[in-house]
Design a protein around this motif. Sequence first.
Motif, PDB file in Angstrom:
ATOM      1  N   VAL A 154       0.801  -1.082   0.091  1.00  0.00           N
ATOM      2  CA  VAL A 154       0.060  -0.031  -0.078  1.00  0.00           C
ATOM      3  C   VAL A 154       0.856   1.274   0.076  1.00  0.00           C
ATOM      4  O   VAL A 154       1.842   1.399   0.887  1.00  0.00           O
ATOM      5  N   VAL A 155       0.537   2.272  -0.758  1.00  0.00           N
ATOM      6  CA  VAL A 155       1.474   3.250  -0.731  1.00  0.00           C
ATOM      7  C   VAL A 155       0.503   4.590  -1.233  1.00  0.00           C
ATOM      8  O   VAL A 155      -0.629   4.355  -1.715  1.00  0.00           O
ATOM      9  N   ASP A 156       0.859   5.803  -0.875  1.00  0.00           N
ATOM     10  CA  ASP A 156       0.355   6.913  -1.198  1.00  0.00           C
ATOM     11  C   ASP A 156       0.604   7.291  -2.616  1.00  0.00           C
ATOM     12  O   ASP A 156       1.664   7.725  -2.881  1.00  0.00           O
ATOM     13  N   LEU A 157      -0.391   7.189  -3.487  1.00  0.00           N
ATOM     14  CA  LEU A 157       0.165   7.303  -5.149  1.00  0.00           C
ATOM     15  C   LEU A 157       0.439   8.747  -5.401  1.00  0.00           C
ATOM     16  O   LEU A 157       1.192   9.001  -6.379  1.00  0.00           O
ATOM     17  N   ARG A 158       0.095   9.737  -4.551  1.00  0.00           N
ATOM     18  CA  ARG A 158       0.812  11.110  -4.767  1.00  0.00           C
ATOM     19  C   ARG A 158       2.239  11.087  -4.671  1.00  0.00           C
ATOM     20  O   ARG A 158       3.020  11.767  -5.487  1.00  0.00           O
ATOM     21  N   ASP A 159       2.727  10.398  -3.790  1.00  0.00           N
ATOM     22  CA  ASP A 159       4.344  10.402  -3.536  1.00  0.00           C
ATOM     23  C   ASP A 159       4.996   9.688  -4.741  1.00  0.00           C
ATOM     24  O   ASP A 159       6.008  10.292  -5.160  1.00  0.00           O
ATOM     25  N   VAL A 160       4.321   8.693  -5.127  1.00  0.00           N
ATOM     26  CA  VAL A 160       4.951   7.891  -6.474  1.00  0.00           C
ATOM     27  C   VAL A 160       4.924   8.923  -7.378  1.00  0.00           C
ATOM     28  O   VAL A 160       5.943   9.002  -8.384  1.00  0.00           O
ATOM     29  N   VAL A 161       3.773   9.615  -8.099  1.00  0.00           N
ATOM     30  CA  VAL A 161       3.626  10.241  -9.240  1.00  0.00           C
ATOM     31  C   VAL A 161       4.534  11.579  -9.014  1.00  0.00           C
ATOM     32  O   VAL A 161       5.284  12.048  -9.595  1.00  0.00           O
ATOM     33  N   GLU A 162       4.524  12.319  -7.929  1.00  0.00           N
ATOM     34  CA  GLU A 162       5.335  13.526  -7.748  1.00  0.00           C
ATOM     35  C   GLU A 162       6.831  13.083  -7.873  1.00  0.00           C
ATOM     36  O   GLU A 162       7.643  13.869  -8.567  1.00  0.00           O
ATOM     37  N   ALA A 163       7.271  12.199  -7.226  1.00  0.00           N
ATOM     38  CA  ALA A 163       8.732  11.781  -7.329  1.00  0.00           C
ATOM     39  C   ALA A 163       8.915  11.386  -8.778  1.00  0.00           C
ATOM     40  O   ALA A 163      10.068  11.894  -9.064  1.00  0.00           O
ATOM     41  N   THR A 164       8.298  10.735  -9.281  1.00  0.00           N
ATOM     42  CA  THR A 164       8.511  10.063 -10.673  1.00  0.00           C
ATOM     43  C   THR A 164       8.706  11.348 -11.855  1.00  0.00           C
ATOM     44  O   THR A 164       9.366  11.316 -12.612  1.00  0.00           O
ATOM     45  N   VAL A 165       7.459  12.011 -11.624  1.00  0.00           N
ATOM     46  CA  VAL A 165       7.495  13.537 -12.513  1.00  0.00           C
ATOM     47  C   VAL A 165       8.661  14.350 -12.380  1.00  0.00           C
ATOM     48  O   VAL A 165       9.215  14.941 -13.323  1.00  0.00           O
ATOM     49  N   SER A 166       8.943  14.545 -11.020  1.00  0.00           N
ATOM     50  CA  SER A 166      10.091  15.186 -10.634  1.00  0.00           C
ATOM     51  C   SER A 166      11.387  14.712 -11.316  1.00  0.00           C
ATOM     52  O   SER A 166      12.188  15.696 -11.920  1.00  0.00           O
ATOM     53  N   THR A 167      11.594  13.480 -11.258  1.00  0.00           N
ATOM     54  CA  THR A 167      12.743  12.825 -11.926  1.00  0.00           C
ATOM     55  C   THR A 167      12.856  13.201 -13.263  1.00  0.00           C
ATOM     56  O   THR A 167      14.052  13.402 -14.028  1.00  0.00           O
ATOM     57  N   TYR A 168      11.806  12.785 -13.964  1.00  0.00           N
ATOM     58  CA  TYR A 168      11.735  13.115 -15.471  1.00  0.00           C
ATOM     59  C   TYR A 168      11.907  14.704 -15.847  1.00  0.00           C
ATOM     60  O   TYR A 168      12.580  14.773 -16.660  1.00  0.00           O
ATOM     61  N   ALA A 169      11.205  15.442 -15.198  1.00  0.00           N
ATOM     62  CA  ALA A 169      11.151  16.877 -15.406  1.00  0.00           C
ATOM     63  C   ALA A 169      12.715  17.346 -15.499  1.00  0.00           C
ATOM     64  O   ALA A 169      12.994  18.189 -16.187  1.00  0.00           O
ATOM     65  N   ARG A 170      13.615  16.632 -14.777  1.00  0.00           N
ATOM     66  CA  ARG A 170      15.195  17.164 -14.455  1.00  0.00           C
ATOM     67  C   ARG A 170      15.762  16.737 -15.735  1.00  0.00           C
ATOM     68  O   ARG A 170      16.668  17.403 -16.007  1.00  0.00           O
ATOM     69  N   THR A 171      15.408  15.820 -16.546  1.00  0.00           N
ATOM     70  CA  THR A 171      16.018  15.383 -17.477  1.00  0.00           C
ATOM     71  C   THR A 171      15.463  16.077 -19.069  1.00  0.00           C
ATOM     72  O   THR A 171      15.998  15.859 -19.807  1.00  0.00           O
ATOM     73  N   ARG A 172      14.202  16.762 -18.757  1.00  0.00           N
ATOM     74  CA  ARG A 172      13.801  17.399 -20.195  1.00  0.00           C
ATOM     75  C   ARG A 172      13.412  18.858 -19.548  1.00  0.00           C
ATOM     76  O   ARG A 172      12.272  19.235 -19.422  1.00  0.00           O
ATOM     77  N   THR A 173      14.354  19.878 -19.489  1.00  0.00           N
ATOM     78  CA  THR A 173      14.367  21.157 -18.988  1.00  0.00           C
ATOM     79  C   THR A 173      13.888  22.101 -20.110  1.00  0.00           C
ATOM     80  O   THR A 173      13.505  22.979 -20.054  1.00  0.00           O
ATOM     81  N   ASN A 174      13.837  21.324 -21.424  1.00  0.00           N
ATOM     82  CA  ASN A 174      13.251  22.209 -22.579  1.00  0.00           C
ATOM     83  C   ASN A 174      11.710  22.288 -22.919  1.00  0.00           C
ATOM     84  O   ASN A 174      11.236  22.983 -23.854  1.00  0.00           O
ATOM     85  N   ILE A 175      11.095  21.509 -21.742  1.00  0.00           N
ATOM     86  CA  ILE A 175       9.504  21.331 -22.087  1.00  0.00           C
ATOM     87  C   ILE A 175       8.957  21.690 -20.807  1.00  0.00           C
ATOM     88  O   ILE A 175       9.770  21.583 -19.595  1.00  0.00           O
ATOM     89  N   GLN A 176       7.781  22.134 -20.714  1.00  0.00           N
ATOM     90  CA  GLN A 176       7.150  22.441 -19.549  1.00  0.00           C
ATOM     91  C   GLN A 176       6.539  21.271 -18.959  1.00  0.00           C
ATOM     92  O   GLN A 176       5.669  20.466 -19.689  1.00  0.00           O
ATOM     93  N   VAL A 177       6.754  21.119 -17.754  1.00  0.00           N
ATOM     94  CA  VAL A 177       5.938  19.679 -16.984  1.00  0.00           C
ATOM     95  C   VAL A 177       5.256  20.331 -15.856  1.00  0.00           C
ATOM     96  O   VAL A 177       5.869  21.082 -14.855  1.00  0.00           O
ATOM     97  N   SER A 178       4.067  20.057 -15.850  1.00  0.00           N
ATOM     98  CA  SER A 178       3.252  20.316 -14.458  1.00  0.00           C
ATOM     99  C   SER A 178       2.692  19.205 -13.877  1.00  0.00           C
ATOM    100  O   SER A 178       2.360  18.043 -14.600  1.00  0.00           O
ATOM    101  N   VAL A 179       2.351  19.159 -12.765  1.00  0.00           N
ATOM    102  CA  VAL A 179       1.859  17.881 -11.973  1.00  0.00           C
ATOM    103  C   VAL A 179       0.885  18.327 -10.927  1.00  0.00           C
ATOM    104  O   VAL A 179       1.173  19.398 -10.207  1.00  0.00           O
ATOM    105  N   ASN A 180      -0.260  17.745 -11.060  1.00  0.00           N
ATOM    106  CA  ASN A 180      -1.340  18.292 -10.114  1.00  0.00           C
ATOM    107  C   ASN A 180      -2.020  16.896  -9.475  1.00  0.00           C
ATOM    108  O   ASN A 180      -2.484  16.071 -10.019  1.00  0.00           O
ATOM    109  N   THR A 181      -1.849  17.068  -7.924  1.00  0.00           N
ATOM    110  CA  THR A 181      -2.100  15.716  -7.210  1.00  0.00           C
ATOM    111  C   THR A 181      -3.231  16.254  -6.256  1.00  0.00           C
ATOM    112  O   THR A 181      -3.174  17.647  -5.590  1.00  0.00           O
ATOM    113  N   PRO A 182      -3.939  15.511  -5.724  1.00  0.00           N
ATOM    114  CA  PRO A 182      -5.000  16.049  -4.461  1.00  0.00           C
ATOM    115  C   PRO A 182      -4.398  16.407  -3.407  1.00  0.00           C
ATOM    116  O   PRO A 182      -3.256  15.839  -2.977  1.00  0.00           O
ATOM    117  N   ASP A 183      -5.205  17.138  -2.371  1.00  0.00           N
ATOM    118  CA  ASP A 183      -4.462  17.260  -1.107  1.00  0.00           C
ATOM    119  C   ASP A 183      -4.483  16.019  -0.186  1.00  0.00           C
ATOM    120  O   ASP A 183      -3.654  15.975   0.697  1.00  0.00           O
TER     121      ASP A 183
END
Length: 533
Positions: free
Chosen positions: A235-264
């Motif tokens: 069991v995991v909080d999917l927000r943590d997985v999504v935010e960490a994964t998107v953050s990792t990807y965004a660091r490799t593609r600084t030439n595009i805009q990357v936004s992430v929206n997760t619930p509170d």
Amino acid sequence: MAKVSIDAEALARLERKAAELDAFMASSKSFVAYRLRPDPSQQTAGHVDFVSDSLRDIFGVDTLYDFASWFAGIHPDDVERVMTRNAHCAQTGEPFSEIMRIWHPGKEEWRHIHAISNATLDDEGVPQHFCGVMTDVTELQQAQAQRESLATQLQQAQRMESLGTLASGIAHDFNNVLMGISGNAAVALTELEGSPTDHPAREALESVEAQVRSGAALTRQLLGYARRDAVEERVVDLRDVVEATVSTYARTRTNIQVSVNTPDAPLYVKLDPHAFEQVLLNLCVNAGDAMGDQGLLQVRLGHTTVPTPSGEAVHARLEVEDNGSGIEPELLSRIFEPFFTTKPRGRGTGLGLAMAYRIVRNFGGVLSVSSIVGTGTTFVAEIPTTSDTPKLATSASRPTIASTGTILLVDDEPAILQVVSRILAGRGFTVLQASSGDAAIAALDDGVSVDVAVVDMTMPGETGVEVVERLRAVRPNLPAILTSGFGRSTDLREVESLTAARFLAKPFSPDELFDQLGELDAKHSRSRDPQAF
């Protein structure tokens, strides 16, 4: 003037029939009855002799006797076909039967209407009247479309299942090849110990090991698609997985805009977080490739309700949307097939989306895609949520292993027997080789003391578990390590049914093999001879 005699009883019967017909027509809510006098000279010309009032409900119009108005609401894609057929039937007297979409102004939607009529001909075969019915078949058409969609999905699932079986077989054989390559590279590196760090062979061997790891990652993708590689669900909080994964990807593609929206609020799901990271990374990488040097990647996480046999269930909903080039409609139906890719040669394996599709399905979810060429693509993953909460992880000390003892190595691949024997012998173990279950039993019958059996799970004629059970009939409680090129899923469940047994997926490194031996040694040392390894 002749006197006309009227049969009162016949007139009464006629009046009753007329009343019954009027009552029937007044109650007809699901169909329209009509009678027309055609005008063969024009496609939409005709005289309405009779039409039931239900035309108002089904067509949503009031101009009942204006035949031309009946065609005004037909869908642009249907109107030419319907008008052409109507004109042909008016000239030939052939029966008319067409399904068309008609705009219903009251319901503000396209409704599917089936019109059927037959001609009344004069003595020369010229149509004089058309009598027919029209009925709303929207629900039937939708049900048919759903059946066709389900049939298509079933065919795709069967095709992908067959490809999955093929993929797992390829991965198994490839893992055995990688095992021989990686094992020999490890042995060679061990023999280089004590030599200068800049020895020319060292860099080459380390490169071989790196390539083996890359190949092993590829076979894990194949096995993940074929559902032969195990997942470690928690069991995991999917927000943590999504935010960490998107953050990792965004660091490799600084030439595009990357936004992430997760619930509170936390969004708990039960899955293998590492496998889900692979899914999300694949979707992000594909989106980035579709956008090129610039664009906007939007990742949104929320929840949705889906119908179930018992009511409704809450699912996590992940959307990955890009504004890239989009996917051609004819390619969408194949987008999740293994080895299918829209990327240029050398840019993709065609396994990423196939693996993502299968992983999401393994978690009880669905992965879908929609795309508009020139606008972008959106992938949507829906996964069941859980009311459970994550458990805190605990740490354990790593076991150690001595360098003595006798290992019975059982594998039908000569190359693996050779390389694993060299690895074990290099660590000080005595190794007995057997290429089959019968040869392994013969080794024990010779009275040789064996401390651990290392057995391949897939051999001709019998499984590794069956071999271990036969060995334990001769040598009770013999510890065993079972290895497999098929990954972990099915084989691991079989191994877990045995006591004093561990599982090791090929290709494995010397350290991974020694770790498993150490864990067996730590767990079973009290029940064995103290001189054993």
